[in-house]
Design a protein around this motif. Structure first.
Motif, PDB file in Angstrom:
ATOM      1  N   ASN A  85       0.843  -1.194   0.000  1.00  0.00           N
ATOM      2  CA  ASN A  85       0.000   0.000   0.000  1.00  0.00           C
ATOM      3  C   ASN A  85       0.873   1.236   0.000  1.00  0.00           C
ATOM      4  N   SER A  86       0.503   2.237  -0.798  1.00  0.00           N
ATOM      5  CA  SER A  86       1.241   3.490  -0.797  1.00  0.00           C
ATOM      6  C   SER A  86       0.307   4.660  -1.074  1.00  0.00           C
ATOM      7  N   SER A  87       0.607   5.777  -0.439  1.00  0.00           N
ATOM      8  CA  SER A  87      -0.082   7.019  -0.766  1.00  0.00           C
ATOM      9  C   SER A  87       0.402   7.560  -2.100  1.00  0.00           C
ATOM     10  N   GLY A  88       1.563   7.086  -2.559  1.00  0.00           N
ATOM     11  CA  GLY A  88       2.128   7.506  -3.827  1.00  0.00           C
ATOM     12  C   GLY A  88       2.141   6.379  -4.835  1.00  0.00           C
ATOM     13  N   SER A  89       3.110   6.404  -5.729  1.00  0.00           N
ATOM     14  CA  SER A  89       3.185   5.427  -6.813  1.00  0.00           C
ATOM     15  C   SER A  89       3.801   4.113  -6.334  1.00  0.00           C
ATOM     16  N   ILE A  90       3.441   3.034  -7.035  1.00  0.00           N
ATOM     17  CA  ILE A  90       4.006   1.702  -6.798  1.00  0.00           C
ATOM     18  C   ILE A  90       4.500   1.186  -8.144  1.00  0.00           C
ATOM     19  N   ARG A 137      -3.542   9.270  -9.917  1.00  0.00           N
ATOM     20  CA  ARG A 137      -3.175   9.801 -11.232  1.00  0.00           C
ATOM     21  C   ARG A 137      -2.429   8.715 -12.005  1.00  0.00           C
ATOM     22  N   SER A 138      -2.109   9.008 -13.266  1.00  0.00           N
ATOM     23  CA  SER A 138      -1.394   8.049 -14.095  1.00  0.00           C
ATOM     24  C   SER A 138      -0.070   7.659 -13.445  1.00  0.00           C
ATOM     25  N   GLY A 139       0.246   6.393 -13.498  1.00  0.00           N
ATOM     26  CA  GLY A 139       1.461   5.894 -12.858  1.00  0.00           C
ATOM     27  C   GLY A 139       1.261   5.467 -11.429  1.00  0.00           C
ATOM     28  N   ALA A 140       0.015   5.422 -10.981  1.00  0.00           N
ATOM     29  CA  ALA A 140      -0.256   4.964  -9.617  1.00  0.00           C
ATOM     30  C   ALA A 140       0.322   3.569  -9.409  1.00  0.00           C
ATOM     31  N   ILE A 141       0.101   2.684 -10.370  1.00  0.00           N
ATOM     32  CA  ILE A 141       0.744   1.379 -10.399  1.00  0.00           C
ATOM     33  C   ILE A 141       1.389   1.231 -11.772  1.00  0.00           C
ATOM     34  N   THR A 142       2.697   0.978 -11.792  1.00  0.00           N
ATOM     35  CA  THR A 142       3.425   0.838 -13.046  1.00  0.00           C
ATOM     36  C   THR A 142       4.058  -0.542 -13.146  1.00  0.00           C
ATOM     37  N   LYS A 165       0.017   2.025 -15.521  1.00  0.00           N
ATOM     38  CA  LYS A 165       0.909   2.189 -16.657  1.00  0.00           C
ATOM     39  C   LYS A 165       1.637   0.882 -16.945  1.00  0.00           C
ATOM     40  N   ILE A 166       1.814   0.600 -18.216  1.00  0.00           N
ATOM     41  CA  ILE A 166       2.653  -0.524 -18.634  1.00  0.00           C
ATOM     42  C   ILE A 166       3.796   0.095 -19.425  1.00  0.00           C
ATOM     43  N   SER A 167       4.948   0.239 -18.776  1.00  0.00           N
ATOM     44  CA  SER A 167       6.055   0.994 -19.355  1.00  0.00           C
ATOM     45  C   SER A 167       7.161   0.108 -19.910  1.00  0.00           C
ATOM     46  N   GLY A 168       7.066  -1.205 -19.678  1.00  0.00           N
ATOM     47  CA  GLY A 168       8.123  -2.104 -20.102  1.00  0.00           C
ATOM     48  C   GLY A 168       7.564  -3.397 -20.653  1.00  0.00           C
ATOM     49  N   SER A 186     -11.403   0.366 -19.007  1.00  0.00           N
ATOM     50  CA  SER A 186     -10.768  -0.800 -19.624  1.00  0.00           C
ATOM     51  C   SER A 186      -9.600  -0.424 -20.517  1.00  0.00           C
ATOM     52  N   SER A 187      -9.102   0.811 -20.399  1.00  0.00           N
ATOM     53  CA  SER A 187      -8.021   1.264 -21.270  1.00  0.00           C
ATOM     54  C   SER A 187      -6.839   1.798 -20.483  1.00  0.00           C
ATOM     55  N   ILE A 188      -5.632   1.557 -21.013  1.00  0.00           N
ATOM     56  CA  ILE A 188      -4.393   2.097 -20.476  1.00  0.00           C
ATOM     57  C   ILE A 188      -3.724   2.880 -21.594  1.00  0.00           C
ATOM     58  N   SER A 189      -3.459   4.134 -21.362  1.00  0.00           N
ATOM     59  CA  SER A 189      -2.873   4.980 -22.395  1.00  0.00           C
ATOM     60  C   SER A 189      -1.387   4.695 -22.570  1.00  0.00           C
TER      61      SER A 189
END
Length: 325
Positions: A145-150, A173-178, A206-209, A227-230
């Motif tokens: 759990n995090s108040s920020g990004s994971i 916001r975007s990048g909450a879970i990457t 986000k799916i960055s890799g 149902s979408s990830i930008s």
């Protein structure tokens, strides 16, 4: 090992810890076993940053277990912070690892166990970054759990919650879970509204890799139904039809040619109504299949608490199929 019971006051609570620091904690090597049984007890608590392992991927063998119940007050499960050593609203829950600053897992092997309401596995008020190592969480409350990004940029992380979300970010916001280049398997047996990945809106993921992300659990509805990830770096799917997963079965995700992308299994039955599925090699527009067998994939190059990587095994019984976005 610490059995100290917490003390709850009108405004603050004070609880026992196995390891505590006012600034930062870095666990670089060794075998570290922590157990806290007192009410509101913590395995590790730091008011600064937390790091585990070193940049080369090595690290300690860490085991943290908490069994104490929450004490007093309101907001003990995730309330704000009071003065050093205390928590506002007069309540406090047991936690395995509680961090005010950033938490970075570079490597090592982790086992985290909690069993009471509010008892999270790894909590950071700032952000969490997994860069390597093998990490297993079995928690009643949120595993991570995090108040920020994971962020999952390396290693293998398995999160199993039986009373709340498996992984929960309140970043909003975007990048909450990457999902970067790591492997993460997150599931909950609690059912809706608890989720495998909870970040309030699925579009914040986000799916960055080219990593692997598999989740199973319930769905909150509302904003979570996106149902979408930008800008995803590889194919993915949010599978929202009901799936009944059973223990003793090995579920293989494969492409149209039958190539095994990942195999996963569960220690308990799960009725899943929301799954995120993404894996190395997945392409938008292609169809993928989930099938199961009852045979352990013994040829897997990596086998860790229900995740099997590098196996050539394929399931023989169809479960579902989907077209990746």
């Amino acid at each position: 090992t610490n059995s100290g019971a917490g003390v709850s006051g009108t405004n603050d609570s004070y609880t026992a810890k196995c390891l505590k620091a006012d600034n930062s904690i870095a666990l670089n090597a060794g075998t570290i076993t922590l157990k806290s049984t007192g009410t509101g007890g913590k395995g590790i608590k730091t008011s600064g940053t937390y790091s585990q392992g070193t940049s080369d991927g090595n690290g300690p063998k860490l085991s943290v277990t908490t069994t104490g119940s929450s004490i007093g007050g309101t907001g003990g499960g995730g309330g704000g912070w009071g003065p050093p050593g205390g928590q506002s609203s007069g309540g406090s829950s047991s936690k395995a690892i509680k961090v005010m600053g950033t938490a970075v897992l570079y490597g090592g092997e982790t086992e985290i166990y909690t069993s009471t309401d509010g008892a999270e596995g790894l909590e950071s008020k700032t952000s969490i970054d997994v860069r390597g190592g093998n990490h297993y969480f079995k928690c009643y409350d949120d595993c991570i759990n995090s108040s920020g990004s994971i962020t999952f940029n390396g290693g293998v992380t398995v999160c199993y919650s039986n009373g709340n979300d498996a992984i929960d970010s309140n970043y909003g916001r975007s990048g909450a879970i990457t999902i970067g280049n790591g492997v993460v398997f997150a599931y909950t047996t609690k059912g809706s509204p608890e989720e495998g990945f909870d970040c309030d809106n699925n579009s914040y993921i986000k799916i960055s890799g080219t990593g692997i992300g598999i989740s199973a659990g319930g769905a909150q509805g509302g904003g979570s139904s996106s149902s979408s990830i930008s800008g995803a770096a590889q194919g993915y799917a949010f599978y929202t039809s009901n799936v009944s997963y059973s223990s003793g079965r090995y579920y293989t995700l494969s492409d149209g040619s039958g190539n095994n992308l990942v195999t996963y299994s569960f220690p308990a039955s799960i009725n899943s109504t929301l799954s995120l599925i993404t894996a190395t090699g997945m392409k938008s527009g292609s169809t993928y299949y989930v099938k199961y067998s009852t045979t352990v994939p013994t040829d897997a190059k990596t086998a860790f608490n229900g995740i099997y990587l590098g196996s050539s095994a394929s399931g023989t019984n169809s479960v579902f199929s989907f077209t990746a976005k």
